[in-house]
Design a protein around this motif. Structure first.
Motif, mmCIF file in Angstrom:
data_model
loop_
_atom_site.group_PDB
_atom_site.id
_atom_site.type_symbol
_atom_site.label_atom_id
_atom_site.label_comp_id
_atom_site.label_asym_id
_atom_site.label_seq_id
_atom_site.Cartn_x
_atom_site.Cartn_y
_atom_site.Cartn_z
ATOM 1 N N ASP A 1 111.262 -84.383 0.886
ATOM 2 C CA ASP A 1 110.846 -83.509 -0.214
ATOM 3 C C ASP A 1 111.680 -82.238 -0.247
ATOM 4 N N GLY B 1 104.082 -85.519 -6.885
ATOM 5 C CA GLY B 1 104.294 -84.359 -7.743
ATOM 6 C C GLY B 1 105.758 -83.951 -7.794
ATOM 7 N N ILE B 2 106.445 -84.005 -6.645
ATOM 8 C CA ILE B 2 107.875 -83.691 -6.638
ATOM 9 C C ILE B 2 108.662 -84.748 -7.405
ATOM 10 N N VAL C 1 108.181 -85.429 4.270
ATOM 11 C CA VAL C 1 108.179 -84.006 3.926
ATOM 12 C C VAL C 1 109.604 -83.447 3.959
ATOM 13 N N CYS D 1 97.975 -88.268 1.587
ATOM 14 C CA CYS D 1 98.097 -86.876 1.138
ATOM 15 C C CYS D 1 99.567 -86.485 0.952
ATOM 16 N N VAL D 2 100.418 -86.904 1.903
ATOM 17 C CA VAL D 2 101.842 -86.587 1.778
ATOM 18 C C VAL D 2 102.442 -87.267 0.555
ATOM 19 N N VAL E 1 101.699 -85.324 -2.609
ATOM 20 C CA VAL E 1 102.625 -84.198 -2.793
ATOM 21 C C VAL E 1 103.989 -84.707 -3.242
ATOM 22 N N PHE E 2 104.452 -85.777 -2.601
ATOM 23 C CA PHE E 2 105.748 -86.330 -2.973
ATOM 24 C C PHE E 2 105.732 -86.879 -4.390
#
Length: 425
Positions: free
Chosen positions: A266, A188-189, A263, A181-182, A185-186
């Motif tokens: 990020d 997308g960044i 995170v 999951c992390v 998100v990473f």
């Protein structure tokens, strides 16, 4: 007797044949630690997806190829270079005309014309070398990033791969799914970083001829320095992950802590994308110098520290409380002002504007500071007045004594005036 597994096709046939053997079939562990089963297969799939995501992230953050032109004969860059060269020649001709009209000033104008000639040739020659230099620099950064963050196990990506195999919670499917999951998100960044870097490099490379043309005016490096620093910041943005490299060995061995560190990475990437590199180097240097000077009296050590961190003073030209954040729009306006200033065009600086919430917060802050400054003064006056009255005695008796009438003094009676003589007719 025919084998009952003949009617089964696909992966289930192997499971059926293992069940028909001498021993019982392999039962998957309910915790996904070994064997097959839904949980174990999902955990393995998550591990494979994590590896794929890490490769995709590395390719997005530091790609080998950029959208910017690679050669000066590119169709997009050629038009900008034609405009920049003609602009540099026009600026040079203007300088020549001005120097001719003011030739009576002598050596200063000849010196200005010579400097303009040399900088014009430098600008025209530099325009053709920008695309190739940017392409080589981008490939060097991509190769260095891939070598540093892909093969070394001491980096964050290498630690994540190692912890997925031999970590303390590597057998826990929940930890793998958390890392997955992390990484989503990473990812997308990473896409945001890719788009920002590619479009930014393209814009700065195409703008290079116009910026370099400002050198023809006499070597004004203000706009060129700003342009170069922004372009280098975009190219070297992937190395922001080096800021968290010292903390990687601390969290090594736990997938959950790797996710937390990812995170943090990020947040640092977003901070550097929108606001640039934080200005903390001189502060750390001065703190280190103060730490050494306060704990040693050795003159040699003090001299070495002062030579490495010399004294310097910063000029503060912003208000004490109201500080502006360098947003992309404000940064573009500031860069545009420096570019026009290098051409000799001055634009009026707009005053800073505060939103309603900012104005209210500033008013409250100023009122609190004013009260904090005046309260000690008022208390000091009250204490001084009380101490003075206590030293002088009871204020009521002192006032009564001051109002007591003085004793009456006897005064001699006034002498009567002599009688007036009668008037003769």
């Amino acid at each position: 007797m025919s084998d009952p597994c003949d009617m089964i096709k696909g992966p289930g046939r192997e499971y059926c044949e293992r069940g028909n053997g001498d021993g019982p079939p392999d039962v998957p562990s309910p915790h996904g630690g070994g064997g097959g089963g839904f949980v174990g297969g999902a955990a393995d799939s998550a591990k494979d997806m994590v590896d794929d995501f890490l490769g995709a992230i590395r390719g997005l953050i530091a790609p080998k190829d950029a959208w910017a032109p690679k050669t000066p004969d590119n169709a997009v860059y050629a038009s900008f270079m034609w405009l920049g060269q003609h602009l540099a020649v026009a600026i040079f001709m203007s300088v020549v005309v001005v120097c001719a009209l003011t030739a009576w000033q002598g050596a200063p104008r000849l010196k200005q014309m010579g400097a303009s000639t040399g900088w014009t040739l430098t600008a025209v020659a530099g325009m053709a070398s920008v695309p190739g230099a940017v392409m080589l620099l981008n490939r060097a950064v991509s190769t260095a990033f891939s070598q540093a963050f892909g093969s070394d196990e001491g980096t964050l990506f290498g630690t994540i791969r190692e912890d997925l195999k031999n970590g303390a919670d590597a057998s826990n499917p929940l930890a793998r799914f958390l890392m997955l999951c992390v990484l989503v998100v990473f990812l997308g960044i990473a896409v945001l970083v890719f788009m920002t870097r590619q479009l930014g490099i393209l814009a700065f490379v195409c703008m290079a001829p116009l910026v370099l043309a400002s050198l023809a005016r006499g070597g004004d490096m203000g706009a060129v320095k700003t342009w170069a620093m922004r372009l280098l910041g975009l190219i070297f943005a992937p190395f922001a992950l080096l800021l968290i490299a010292p903390f990687v060995p601390v969290v090594k061995g736990s997938i959950v802590m790797d996710a937390v560190l990812l995170v943090v990475a990020d947040i640092i990437m977003l901070r550097m994308i929108f606001y640039g590199i934080p200005y903390f180097g001189p502060r750390l240097a001065r703190a280190a110098r103060g730490f050494v000077e306060n704990r040693t009296d050795n003159r040699l050590v003090r001299t070495a520290v002062r030579a490495g961190v010399p004294d310097f003073y910063e000029q503060e030209d912003t208000p004490r409380h109201a500080r502006t954040v360098m947003t992309p729009r404000r940064a573009m306006r500031e860069d545009g002002g420096q570019l026009l200033g290098s051409y000799g065009i001055k634009i009026a600086q707009r005053p800073g504007r505060l939103t309603t919430a900012s104005a209210v917060a500033q008013a409250r802050r100023e009122a609190g500071d004013r009260a904090a400054r005046h309260e000690p003064i008022i208390q000091a006056r009250r204490q001084a007045r009380a101490a003075y009255n206590a030293a002088a005695g009871n204020p009521s008796s002192a006032n009564t004594a001051s109002r007591t009438p003085r004793p009456a003094t006897t005064r001699p009676a006034p002498t009567p005036p002599p009688p007036t003589p009668p008037r003769t007719p």
